[in-house]
Design an enzyme around this catalytic site. Structure first.
Site, PDB file in Angstrom:
ATOM      1  N   CYS A 283     -10.555 -83.835  55.822  1.00  0.00           N
ATOM      2  CA  CYS A 283      -9.568 -84.065  54.759  1.00  0.00           C
ATOM      3  C   CYS A 283      -8.811 -85.342  55.070  1.00  0.00           C
ATOM      4  CB  CYS A 283      -8.603 -82.889  54.685  1.00  0.00           C
ATOM      5  SG  CYS A 283      -7.354 -83.057  53.404  1.00  0.00           S
TER       6      CYS A 283
ATOM      7  N   HIS B 164     -12.317 -77.628  47.575  1.00  0.00           N
ATOM      8  CA  HIS B 164     -11.364 -78.252  48.507  1.00  0.00           C
ATOM      9  C   HIS B 164     -10.226 -78.921  47.726  1.00  0.00           C
ATOM     10  CE1 HIS B 164     -10.568 -80.802  52.252  1.00  0.00           C
ATOM     11  NE2 HIS B 164      -9.939 -81.481  51.319  1.00  0.00           N
ATOM     12  N   GLU B 165     -10.578 -79.659  46.675  1.00  0.00           N
ATOM     13  CA  GLU B 165      -9.552 -80.372  45.881  1.00  0.00           C
ATOM     14  C   GLU B 165      -8.686 -79.391  45.091  1.00  0.00           C
ATOM     15  OE1 GLU B 165      -9.309 -83.138  46.923  1.00  0.00           O
ATOM     16  OE2 GLU B 165     -11.334 -83.636  47.551  1.00  0.00           O
TER      17      GLU B 165
ATOM     18  N   HIS C  39      -5.972 -78.077  47.177  1.00  0.00           N
ATOM     19  CA  HIS C  39      -4.811 -78.995  47.283  1.00  0.00           C
ATOM     20  C   HIS C  39      -3.851 -78.777  46.117  1.00  0.00           C
ATOM     21  CE1 HIS C  39      -5.680 -81.538  50.730  1.00  0.00           C
ATOM     22  NE2 HIS C  39      -6.879 -81.875  50.278  1.00  0.00           N
TER      23      HIS C  39
ATOM     24  N   GLN D  83      -2.106 -85.010  47.111  1.00  0.00           N
ATOM     25  CA  GLN D  83      -2.178 -85.822  48.335  1.00  0.00           C
ATOM     26  C   GLN D  83      -1.456 -87.153  48.212  1.00  0.00           C
ATOM     27  OE1 GLN D  83      -6.637 -85.138  48.497  1.00  0.00           O
ATOM     28  NE2 GLN D  83      -6.201 -85.287  50.670  1.00  0.00           N
TER      29      GLN D  83
ATOM     30  N   GLY E 123     -13.344 -87.271  47.690  1.00  0.00           N
ATOM     31  CA  GLY E 123     -12.503 -86.631  46.697  1.00  0.00           C
ATOM     32  C   GLY E 123     -11.039 -86.881  47.009  1.00  0.00           C
TER      33      GLY E 123
HETATM   34  O1  GNR Z   1     -13.545 -87.183  52.110  1.00  0.00           O
HETATM   35  C1  GNR Z   1     -13.591 -85.953  52.178  1.00  0.00           C
HETATM   36  N1  GNR Z   1     -14.696 -85.363  52.692  1.00  0.00           N
HETATM   37  C2  GNR Z   1     -14.943 -84.002  52.626  1.00  0.00           C
HETATM   38  C3  GNR Z   1     -15.989 -83.492  53.405  1.00  0.00           C
HETATM   39  C4  GNR Z   1     -16.299 -82.150  53.364  1.00  0.00           C
HETATM   40  C5  GNR Z   1     -15.574 -81.310  52.550  1.00  0.00           C
HETATM   41  C6  GNR Z   1     -14.528 -81.789  51.797  1.00  0.00           C
HETATM   42  C7  GNR Z   1     -14.221 -83.129  51.824  1.00  0.00           C
HETATM   43  S1  GNR Z   1     -12.924 -83.736  50.827  1.00  0.00           S
HETATM   44  C8  GNR Z   1     -12.431 -85.144  51.751  1.00  0.00           C
HETATM   45  C9  GNR Z   1     -11.395 -85.956  50.976  1.00  0.00           C
HETATM   46  C10 GNR Z   1     -10.147 -85.117  50.805  1.00  0.00           C
HETATM   47  O2  GNR Z   1      -9.364 -84.883  51.686  1.00  0.00           O
HETATM   48  N2  GNR Z   1      -9.939 -84.593  49.633  1.00  0.00           N
HETATM   49  O3  GNR Z   1      -8.885 -83.803  49.435  1.00  0.00           O
HETATM   50 NI    NI Z   2      -8.408 -82.927  51.346  1.00  0.00          NI
END
Ligand code: GNR
Ligand code: NI
Length: 172
Positions: free
Chosen positions: A91, A133-134, A137, A51, A46
């Site tokens: 991340c 998670h996204e 951000h 970012q 993601g």
């Molecule tokens: O690549 C990513 N792997 C991930 C693994 C577990 C939980 C969240 C992520 S998101 C991350 C890519 C990223 O930093 N997205 O903002």
């Molecule tokens: Ni991230």
């Protein structure tokens, strides 16, 4: 297409709050294409526009093993969240660090695609975790900020040590 530079924690630009997208322009489609290229090249599952220093509510996600299931979420809103799970997260803005974060187990998201068409997505498992998670951000939150104060202090100490060692190598 172009690969974009990914900001790294604790860059203060990662704290900026993304604004809603109001214009579904060719520039937006170009941003989405560049973000997808950057995510696949990293590689990551993601990427949020924050970012890559673009402070608009744009996310790309592909949690498939075959890397052929790109999802684009513009102006995402979680309209329902259920359950709790703790999973290991990483991340692209925090290279080399992984830790457990508690998230909702299932979410329903309303968003728009790159053309502005609204859709609703029911997500669970890794997709649900990645969406949360996204979306963090976009609100200026990096996953380490969801860890205990002690873990954040330890992580900052580790970063400082890495920085000192890199400076020492540069002189030697
Ligand atoms: O690549 C990513 N792997 C991930 C693994 C577990 C939980 C969240 C992520 S998101 C991350 C890519 C990223 O930093 N997205 O903002
Ligand atoms: Ni991230």
């Amino acid at each position: 297409m172009a690969r974009l530079t990914i900001l790294e924690y604790p860059d203060p630009r990662l704290k900026r709050i993304a604004a809603p997208v109001t214009e579904f322009s060719p520039e937006l489609r170009q941003l989405v294409a560049d973000m997808a290229e950057t995510m696949y090249a990293a590689p990551g599952i993601g990427l949020a526009a924050t970012q890559v220093d673009v402070h608009k509510q744009v996310i790309v996600i592909d949690v498939s093993e075959t890397k052929d299931d790109l999802r684009v979420l513009v102006n995402p809103k979680i309209v329902r969240a259920e359950g709790e799970v703790k999973g290991e997260e990483g991340c692209l803005s925090v290279p080399g660090y992984y830790d457990g974060v508690v998230r909702a187990e299932r979410v329903t998201v309303e968003a728009q695609d790159a053309e502005g068409r609204p859709f609703t997505l029911d997500a669970e498992g890794l997709l649900a975790v990645c969406i949360q998670h996204e979306m963090d951000h976009l609100k200026g939150i990096v996953f380490v900020e969801r860890l205990s104060q002690l873990k954040q202090l330890r992580y900052k100490a580790r970063l400082a040590k890495q920085k000192r060692e890199a400076a020492r190598r540069a002189v030697a």
